[in-house]
Design a protein around this motif. Sequence first.
Motif, mmCIF file in Angstrom:
data_model
loop_
_atom_site.group_PDB
_atom_site.id
_atom_site.type_symbol
_atom_site.label_atom_id
_atom_site.label_comp_id
_atom_site.label_asym_id
_atom_site.label_seq_id
_atom_site.Cartn_x
_atom_site.Cartn_y
_atom_site.Cartn_z
ATOM 1 N N THR A 124 28.833 44.717 48.746
ATOM 2 C CA THR A 124 29.644 43.719 49.448
ATOM 3 C C THR A 124 29.029 42.328 49.423
ATOM 4 N N MET B 195 40.909 47.722 38.197
ATOM 5 C CA MET B 195 39.507 47.679 38.604
ATOM 6 C C MET B 195 38.669 46.942 37.572
ATOM 7 N N TYR C 148 34.923 37.387 50.908
ATOM 8 C CA TYR C 148 35.244 36.485 49.808
ATOM 9 C C TYR C 148 35.814 37.273 48.652
ATOM 10 N N ARG C 149 36.778 36.658 47.957
ATOM 11 C CA ARG C 149 37.481 37.413 46.938
ATOM 12 C C ARG C 149 37.157 36.925 45.540
ATOM 13 N N PHE C 150 37.269 37.819 44.600
ATOM 14 C CA PHE C 150 37.256 37.478 43.190
ATOM 15 C C PHE C 150 38.693 37.591 42.734
ATOM 16 N N ALA C 151 39.399 36.517 42.743
ATOM 17 C CA ALA C 151 40.850 36.617 42.512
ATOM 18 C C ALA C 151 41.162 36.500 41.027
ATOM 19 N N PHE D 298 31.216 39.716 50.165
ATOM 20 C CA PHE D 298 32.504 39.963 49.536
ATOM 21 C C PHE D 298 33.500 40.603 50.488
ATOM 22 N N ARG E 232 37.869 45.879 47.335
ATOM 23 C CA ARG E 232 36.871 45.535 46.327
ATOM 24 C C ARG E 232 37.354 46.034 44.967
ATOM 25 N N PRO E 233 36.745 45.523 43.891
ATOM 26 C CA PRO E 233 37.151 46.005 42.569
ATOM 27 C C PRO E 233 37.116 47.527 42.459
ATOM 28 N N ARG F 264 31.919 34.491 40.329
ATOM 29 C CA ARG F 264 32.790 33.337 40.452
ATOM 30 C C ARG F 264 33.975 33.615 41.364
ATOM 31 N N PHE F 265 34.466 32.549 41.968
ATOM 32 C CA PHE F 265 35.742 32.582 42.669
ATOM 33 C C PHE F 265 36.725 31.868 41.761
ATOM 34 N N ALA F 266 37.389 32.600 40.927
ATOM 35 C CA ALA F 266 38.198 31.938 39.893
ATOM 36 C C ALA F 266 39.607 31.691 40.391
ATOM 37 N N ARG G 46 36.559 39.577 35.790
ATOM 38 C CA ARG G 46 36.695 38.243 36.389
ATOM 39 C C ARG G 46 35.493 37.926 37.270
ATOM 40 N N ARG H 98 40.709 29.392 47.669
ATOM 41 C CA ARG H 98 40.754 30.683 46.964
ATOM 42 C C ARG H 98 39.595 31.576 47.403
ATOM 43 N N ARG H 99 38.432 30.982 47.538
ATOM 44 C CA ARG H 99 37.252 31.721 47.991
ATOM 45 C C ARG H 99 37.518 32.422 49.313
ATOM 46 N N ALA I 121 39.313 43.187 37.533
ATOM 47 C CA ALA I 121 38.674 42.494 38.659
ATOM 48 C C ALA I 121 37.177 42.346 38.420
ATOM 49 N N CYS J 20 43.319 42.813 44.756
ATOM 50 C CA CYS J 20 41.871 42.652 44.885
ATOM 51 C C CYS J 20 41.570 41.487 45.820
#
Lengths: 396, 396
Positions: A386, A195, B393-396, B390, B153-154, A394-396, A201, B201-202, A198, B45
């Motif tokens: 959400t 958690m 959309y992901r925070f990968a 979110f 989610r995180p 960011r979308f890293a 990031r 990725r987004r 994430a 995540c």
Amino acid sequence: MTAPPFRDVRGRGFSRRSTLDAAWAWIDGRVAAPSARPLPLAECCGLVLAEAVAALGDWPAADRAATDGYAVAAADTLGAGSYNPVPLTGAVAVVAGDPLPPGCDAVIPYESAQAAGPFVEAVDAVAPGGGVERRGAWMAAGSPLLPAGRRLRPADLGLLAAAGHRILPVLPAPRVRLLLAGGPKAGAPEQLGDMLAALVRRDGGVVEAVAALPADMDALAETFAQPGADLILSAGRTGTGPDDAAPPALAKAGSLDLHGIAMRPGGSAGLGSAAGVPALLLPGEPMAALAAYELLAGRAVRRAAGLPAALPHATIQAVTARKLVSEIGCLDLHRVRLDDDGKVEPVASPGWPGLAAAARADGFVLIGADSEGVPDGAPVTMYDFTMYDFTMYRFA
Amino acid sequence: MTAPPFRDVRGRGFSRRSTLDAAWAWIDGRVAAPSARPLPLAECCGLVLAEAVAALGDWPAADRAATDGYAVAAADTLGAGSYNPVPLTGAVAVVAGDPLPPGCDAVIPYESAQAAGPFVEAVDAVAPGGGVERRGAWMAAGSPLLPAGRRLRPADLGLLAAAGHRILPVLPAPRVRLLLAGGPKAGAPEQLGDMLAALVRRDGGVVEAVAALPADMDALAETFAQPGADLILSAGRTGTGPDDAAPPALAKAGSLDLHGIAMRPGGSAGLGSAAGVPALLLPGEPMAALAAYELLAGRAVRRAAGLPAALPHATIQAVTARKLVSEIGCLDLHRVRLDDDGKVEPVASPGWPGLAAAARADGFVLIGADSEGVPDGAPVTMYDFTMYDFTMYRFA
């Protein structure tokens, strides 16, 4: 769990807790944005531009066809018409985007040409530059593209690549070390690593290392002081009990500047530094750790990434379906959901969060330290779990 | 750039373009969500839960101290008071979260105890269970935690870890192959790789490979047909000219189902499949590629990730500061910014996007194919480039 000396235990309580404002002032004063560094475009999505960026060259870089057709010398089409087709011995078939061949200064569309055996004839005249996109028409060399401080979005990468950039001056992502207490304690914070990683990031940081938080105070002080991180986050052992090693270990490794914050949950958090590196101590209980991350650590990560410090969640204005109680002198974070009427209702109280209930939350409401709570039907601001502002996330 | 046979070139134009609705129907019909797979929590995540998840065990897993103090047998404190301190030979110092030691069934806070030489005395009685959090009080084994379809989610990771989960049944991220045309053509789409990778990725995908898009049609057909990807995106060579190899190569590798979409920019996009894998052909010009990604490819990536197909951008209702023109029969994507009055103004037109102008856009407005545009002062919906949902959309 042997009996400690009685006074020592009492003396480490939170009789004087710091305000959240004081904690934010500490973060803003102690956590600085990183120094600029040149990085390849591919690593820059979500990072902050350190300097304004301008176009390196003209776009397009040379005159080019604006349409599919035949590239010609415009003078060769002089007088052409449907009753006066003109043979085009020098015509070259091009598609939109092709550079103009040498000797050509215009493009006639297929509609303005016709086949005549092996040759092509113009059935319409074209002026010099007709059907052509001039060098620099879309963007001249030196045109300003993006300002300093811009958090780079996916589309920006396409723009900057087209403008000739391969390396950008950016603020590199801060290296964040996670130290997680283990063992049988309440929150089993070792389970919080995924958690917290994430969330780090999400806020523009990179996890430098995830390590165990030793129960031994001296060993923990050494762990805090090891170099390599720009920011240290720990989870667990932040309370006032005898085995809460994190606060004294941080004090030994550098300084424990604030311990005990007037917020619920997460009030046992601490702030200080180890060998010059800012360190935040988060509680080990999962919901308390999440609250302390959102209200304290997230701000520190964003500051260390050069991003705005404020909460990045989208906000929704709504009214309460039930009263939200709060403790005077303490900021309360209420996990809430939107009911079928779009009203905000708590899924749990700050003092008794309830893990299963927390999963149903759509966001949270903050009730300030100067308030005893808000009644049924009162307007509140919900921070949405959400919906996030990409200028920060960011979308890293 | 040698003259091609005249009729072939004309025959590959876009005299009959597909509607955007038809393209969306194709995507929704051909791109399916992946099969569920168990993955470690740390990789989950932003992925979608394939099944509902319940608590594996009670939380807490055993009776534990709810407060700092002394764990006792409640019966030992019977009759204790400030005028009748009771020695606690069996008391054990605990902090909140410690499991109750054997023989103890209550915790008295420090305030209810006092030192008496080496011993501790109770100055208040406690009932069995006082100061104790019972096993399962926060969450009983089997309690529903998160529903199927939840995008993780995180904070969910912390909840699930605390609930005992280490492996989750999720929809794995689709593997997306990027094929980028190179060479001197308009958009230099090879430069679009970083932008497209960030967008993939987004939207919940992982980039399986980035490869060059061969100019030779047969070589490109082979590239399309290579196994290993769940979805293929190409950029460049989508037009109607003689060296636009992508459409015929896709037809050779499988099928070219739609080519030419009634949208601006990005109208030369194509859709089909190669060896059973859905493939989308995007234009090479950067702004056209971005529009075709947002309106076509992004939907395919989200579908392949098991996410909702709809555009994920936050929307803002505003009025236009200037008219937005549109072509009947064609959906127009206008890049816009919010002016100082909060009104929407175009930064460029769909037909003449202008790279430098595009960087100033806050979002975009879609003008439907049935409209000639909207006048100054008309209400429109702006899709925000900076605010994303979110849940998609992901925070990968």
